[in-house]
Scaffold this motif. Structure first.
Motif, PDB file in Angstrom:
ATOM      1  N   ASN A 150       3.848   0.899  -0.290  1.00  0.00           N
ATOM      2  CA  ASN A 150       3.732   1.640  -1.547  1.00  0.00           C
ATOM      3  C   ASN A 150       3.455   0.708  -2.727  1.00  0.00           C
ATOM      4  O   ASN A 150       2.782   1.102  -3.681  1.00  0.00           O
ATOM      5  N   TYR A 151       3.971  -0.517  -2.663  1.00  0.00           N
ATOM      6  CA  TYR A 151       3.749  -1.486  -3.743  1.00  0.00           C
ATOM      7  C   TYR A 151       2.248  -1.671  -3.998  1.00  0.00           C
ATOM      8  O   TYR A 151       1.808  -1.657  -5.148  1.00  0.00           O
ATOM      9  N   GLY A 207      -0.179   0.335  -3.425  1.00  0.00           N
ATOM     10  CA  GLY A 207      -0.712   1.528  -4.073  1.00  0.00           C
ATOM     11  C   GLY A 207      -0.403   1.536  -5.559  1.00  0.00           C
ATOM     12  O   GLY A 207      -1.257   1.886  -6.382  1.00  0.00           O
ATOM     13  N   TRP A 208       0.811   1.125  -5.907  1.00  0.00           N
ATOM     14  CA  TRP A 208       1.182   1.080  -7.330  1.00  0.00           C
ATOM     15  C   TRP A 208       0.320   0.069  -8.086  1.00  0.00           C
ATOM     16  O   TRP A 208      -0.092   0.322  -9.220  1.00  0.00           O
ATOM     17  N   HIS A 219       6.685  -3.539   1.074  1.00  0.00           N
ATOM     18  CA  HIS A 219       6.476  -2.121   1.373  1.00  0.00           C
ATOM     19  C   HIS A 219       5.073  -1.720   0.912  1.00  0.00           C
ATOM     20  O   HIS A 219       4.645  -2.086  -0.182  1.00  0.00           O
ATOM     21  N   ARG A 255       6.405   0.299   7.526  1.00  0.00           N
ATOM     22  CA  ARG A 255       5.380   0.447   6.497  1.00  0.00           C
ATOM     23  C   ARG A 255       5.288  -0.742   5.550  1.00  0.00           C
ATOM     24  O   ARG A 255       5.304  -0.583   4.349  1.00  0.00           O
TER      25      ARG A 255
END
Length: 138
Positions: A112-113, A115-116, A110, A22
């Motif tokens: 998720n970074y 998205g943040w 990653h 991911r």
């Protein structure tokens, strides 16, 4: 037939292992415009306060470095993301600075970074009253 089963097993195993990585290219927000209404222009202090308030609402720790420059840090479990936020009365940028436990390698991190970062930009725009000016991921 047995070789086909082994090959299928190996392909499925590889797909499962790679799917767990991911990672994605690092998404920076460059010069997102700050739209001022025709009656007033925001001051640099008002822009800074909007950015800080937006960051705090998402649990980012905001550090005022100098006029027009903040450093924001987000800690989630064992992960840490650090970004530089530069701003004027006309635009702001959010750029990757550092991270811990986010699989950062070269230009990838990653997923998720990203998205943040998008959530932070969205919160900044909401604080600035720019509901329709949400930067898009690239």
């Amino acid at each position: 037939m047995k070789n086909l089963r082994i090959l299928a097993f190996v392909l499925i195993l590889c797909a499962a292992l790679l799917g767990g990585c991911r990672t994605a290219p690092i998404h920076n927000i460059e010069l997102a415009p700050i739209i001022n209404n025709s009656q007033s222009t925001r001051t640099l202090e008002e822009v800074k306060n909007s950015i800080i308030k937006a960051g705090y609402s998402l649990n980012w720790q905001m550090t005022d470095v100098s006029p027009g420059h903040l450093i924001a840090t987000l800690n989630i479990r064992s992960h840490e993301a650090v970004v530089d936020i530069t701003y004027t009365t006309e635009s702001y940028s959010i750029n990757y600075k550092d991270s811990t436990n986010l699989k950062h390698k070269g230009d990838t991190i990653h997923s998720n970074y990203n998205g943040w970062i998008n959530n932070l930009a969205r919160a900044i725009n909401i604080e600035l009253g720019q509901y329709n000016n949400i930067p898009q991921s690239s």
